[in-house]
Design a protein around this motif. Structure first.
Motif, PDB file in Angstrom:
ATOM      1  N   LYS A 168      11.807 -14.920  -4.487  1.00  0.00           N
ATOM      2  CA  LYS A 168      10.468 -14.408  -4.789  1.00  0.00           C
ATOM      3  C   LYS A 168       9.876 -13.826  -3.510  1.00  0.00           C
ATOM      4  O   LYS A 168       9.720 -14.529  -2.521  1.00  0.00           O
ATOM      5  CB  LYS A 168       9.564 -15.522  -5.328  1.00  0.00           C
ATOM      6  CG  LYS A 168       9.638 -15.706  -6.827  1.00  0.00           C
ATOM      7  CD  LYS A 168       8.524 -16.607  -7.318  1.00  0.00           C
ATOM      8  CE  LYS A 168       8.533 -16.683  -8.844  1.00  0.00           C
ATOM      9  NZ  LYS A 168       7.449 -17.563  -9.349  1.00  0.00           N
ATOM     10  N   ASN A 169       9.558 -12.554  -3.541  1.00  0.00           N
ATOM     11  CA  ASN A 169       9.013 -11.868  -2.379  1.00  0.00           C
ATOM     12  C   ASN A 169       7.502 -11.755  -2.523  1.00  0.00           C
ATOM     13  O   ASN A 169       7.001 -10.980  -3.324  1.00  0.00           O
ATOM     14  CB  ASN A 169       9.647 -10.480  -2.268  1.00  0.00           C
ATOM     15  CG  ASN A 169       9.136  -9.706  -1.072  1.00  0.00           C
ATOM     16  OD1 ASN A 169       8.455 -10.253  -0.212  1.00  0.00           O
ATOM     17  ND2 ASN A 169       9.472  -8.423  -1.030  1.00  0.00           N
ATOM     18  N   ARG A 170       6.766 -12.531  -1.744  1.00  0.00           N
ATOM     19  CA  ARG A 170       5.306 -12.510  -1.800  1.00  0.00           C
ATOM     20  C   ARG A 170       4.715 -11.505  -0.808  1.00  0.00           C
ATOM     21  O   ARG A 170       3.497 -11.312  -0.770  1.00  0.00           O
ATOM     22  CB  ARG A 170       4.747 -13.904  -1.477  1.00  0.00           C
ATOM     23  CG  ARG A 170       5.110 -14.966  -2.491  1.00  0.00           C
ATOM     24  CD  ARG A 170       4.601 -14.617  -3.869  1.00  0.00           C
ATOM     25  NE  ARG A 170       4.716 -15.738  -4.802  1.00  0.00           N
ATOM     26  CZ  ARG A 170       4.505 -15.656  -6.102  1.00  0.00           C
ATOM     27  NH1 ARG A 170       4.170 -14.482  -6.622  1.00  0.00           N
ATOM     28  NH2 ARG A 170       4.638 -16.699  -6.885  1.00  0.00           N
ATOM     29  N   SER A 171       5.550 -10.879   0.001  1.00  0.00           N
ATOM     30  CA  SER A 171       5.060  -9.953   1.016  1.00  0.00           C
ATOM     31  C   SER A 171       4.849  -8.557   0.432  1.00  0.00           C
ATOM     32  O   SER A 171       5.214  -8.282  -0.710  1.00  0.00           O
ATOM     33  CB  SER A 171       6.048  -9.878   2.186  1.00  0.00           C
ATOM     34  OG  SER A 171       7.175  -9.082   1.832  1.00  0.00           O
ATOM     35  N   ASN A 172       4.302  -7.671   1.254  1.00  0.00           N
ATOM     36  CA  ASN A 172       4.066  -6.288   0.843  1.00  0.00           C
ATOM     37  C   ASN A 172       5.220  -5.379   1.224  1.00  0.00           C
ATOM     38  O   ASN A 172       5.102  -4.150   1.120  1.00  0.00           O
ATOM     39  CB  ASN A 172       2.770  -5.765   1.488  1.00  0.00           C
ATOM     40  CG  ASN A 172       1.539  -6.476   0.963  1.00  0.00           C
ATOM     41  OD1 ASN A 172       1.410  -6.699  -0.235  1.00  0.00           O
ATOM     42  ND2 ASN A 172       0.638  -6.851   1.858  1.00  0.00           N
ATOM     43  N   LYS A 192       6.306  -7.848  -3.604  1.00  0.00           N
ATOM     44  CA  LYS A 192       5.567  -8.570  -4.642  1.00  0.00           C
ATOM     45  C   LYS A 192       6.391  -8.764  -5.915  1.00  0.00           C
ATOM     46  O   LYS A 192       5.844  -8.887  -7.011  1.00  0.00           O
ATOM     47  CB  LYS A 192       4.267  -7.827  -4.994  1.00  0.00           C
ATOM     48  CG  LYS A 192       3.294  -7.667  -3.840  1.00  0.00           C
ATOM     49  CD  LYS A 192       2.765  -9.001  -3.353  1.00  0.00           C
ATOM     50  CE  LYS A 192       1.739  -8.831  -2.244  1.00  0.00           C
ATOM     51  NZ  LYS A 192       1.224 -10.130  -1.746  1.00  0.00           N
ATOM     52  N   GLN A 194      10.674 -10.078  -7.493  1.00  0.00           N
ATOM     53  CA  GLN A 194      11.719 -11.075  -7.362  1.00  0.00           C
ATOM     54  C   GLN A 194      13.044 -10.514  -7.859  1.00  0.00           C
ATOM     55  O   GLN A 194      13.086  -9.529  -8.592  1.00  0.00           O
ATOM     56  CB  GLN A 194      11.345 -12.347  -8.111  1.00  0.00           C
ATOM     57  CG  GLN A 194      11.125 -12.176  -9.612  1.00  0.00           C
ATOM     58  CD  GLN A 194      10.703 -13.470 -10.275  1.00  0.00           C
ATOM     59  OE1 GLN A 194      11.291 -14.522 -10.052  1.00  0.00           O
ATOM     60  NE2 GLN A 194       9.664 -13.407 -11.111  1.00  0.00           N
ATOM     61  N   GLN A 228      10.901 -18.755  -1.980  1.00  0.00           N
ATOM     62  CA  GLN A 228       9.741 -17.871  -1.886  1.00  0.00           C
ATOM     63  C   GLN A 228       9.520 -17.493  -0.432  1.00  0.00           C
ATOM     64  O   GLN A 228       9.455 -18.368   0.435  1.00  0.00           O
ATOM     65  CB  GLN A 228       8.510 -18.587  -2.443  1.00  0.00           C
ATOM     66  CG  GLN A 228       7.245 -17.772  -2.447  1.00  0.00           C
ATOM     67  CD  GLN A 228       6.096 -18.508  -3.121  1.00  0.00           C
ATOM     68  OE1 GLN A 228       6.170 -18.839  -4.298  1.00  0.00           O
ATOM     69  NE2 GLN A 228       5.051 -18.795  -2.367  1.00  0.00           N
ATOM     70  N   ASP A 230       7.313 -15.080   2.513  1.00  0.00           N
ATOM     71  CA  ASP A 230       6.114 -14.321   2.830  1.00  0.00           C
ATOM     72  C   ASP A 230       5.925 -14.374   4.341  1.00  0.00           C
ATOM     73  O   ASP A 230       6.595 -15.146   5.038  1.00  0.00           O
ATOM     74  CB  ASP A 230       4.898 -14.917   2.109  1.00  0.00           C
ATOM     75  CG  ASP A 230       3.727 -13.954   2.055  1.00  0.00           C
ATOM     76  OD1 ASP A 230       3.833 -12.843   2.617  1.00  0.00           O
ATOM     77  OD2 ASP A 230       2.704 -14.302   1.439  1.00  0.00           O
TER      78      ASP A 230
END
Length: 233
Positions: A168-172, A192, A194, A228, A230
């Protein structure tokens, strides 16, 4: 004159110290690793076959099993629509229902693969020919990946040698995650978003750049996990 020189010297010193401090404060990656547990709410709201199939496997006696099986079939059918893949005709609904409902799948036997064993006959997912040609169209990479993932999720054999990693990529920033170990994998994860990959169980080193922050971690993969990523504040 001496005071002016002293003020100038102190200004240059402070500026240099400030820049050095900024350079020394490198960005770091915030990581969160969890064992994947699927909830009823996720299965009801998600359009990912992986989540619905995972919930069915983890909750075999659930009261809404039939509902979720029908939902899974509908999503797979939509994903294989001619509009989504104009060069490949969809799998028939009967074939998809066999994949989801077939008792052999729930016992962990292979379906939709080309692997032969002494106990299980070969079974292939057949695609209709395109434009009336006699040559059968090859399934898309996404269709192959989905079939492999569903086979893995419904496999109850404890000796299963595969597990999958969901990133899961929470970064921009877009991520290219390199997974190095018994085999090598590259996983493209949108900002943003996955993505997941099915791998052989074992020890792996995961590396990527999360925006400007370097990430490297040693993982012992023995079960399905979610990571995850970030940039830390």
């Amino acid at each position: 004159m001496r005071k002016l020189f002293l003020i100038l010297f102190l200004s240059i010193f402070c500026l240099g110290f400030s820049q050095k401090k900024k350079k020394g404060k490198a960005k770091v990656v915030a990581e969160k690793e969890t064992v994947i547990i699927y909830t009823e709410t996720e299965a009801e709201t998600s359009n990912e076959p992986r989540i619905i199939a995972g919930f069915l496997k983890q909750n075999p006696g659930h009261a809404r099993t039939d509902f979720f099986k029908k939902r899974l079939i509908t999503i797979i059918m939509a994903d294989n629509s001619p509009e989504a893949k104009p060069t490949i005709k969809p799998i028939s609904k009967d074939k998809i229902e066999n994949i989801v409902n077939n008792s052999e799948l729930n016992k962990g036997k292979n379906l939709g693969t080309n692997v032969k064993t002494t106990s299980t006959p070969e079974r292939n997912v057949t695609y209709a020919s395109v434009g009336g040609a006699s040559k059968k169209a090859e399934p898309s990479d996404k269709a192959k990946k989905t079939a492999s993932m569903l086979t893995h999720l419904f496999n109850n054999d404890p000796s299963d040698k595969e597990a999958y990693i969901n990133i899961k990529n929470r970064s921009n920033c877009r991520l290219i995650v390199k997974i190095s170990g018994k085999k090598y994998y590259n996983l493209d994860v949108p900002a943003k978003g996955q993505n997941f990959v099915l791998i052989e169980k074992g020890d792996y080193v995961l590396t990527t750049m999360v925006c400007d922050a370097k990430y490297s971690s040693l993982k012992k993969i023995t079960k399905d996990i979610e990571i995850q990523l970030d940039v830390a504040d």
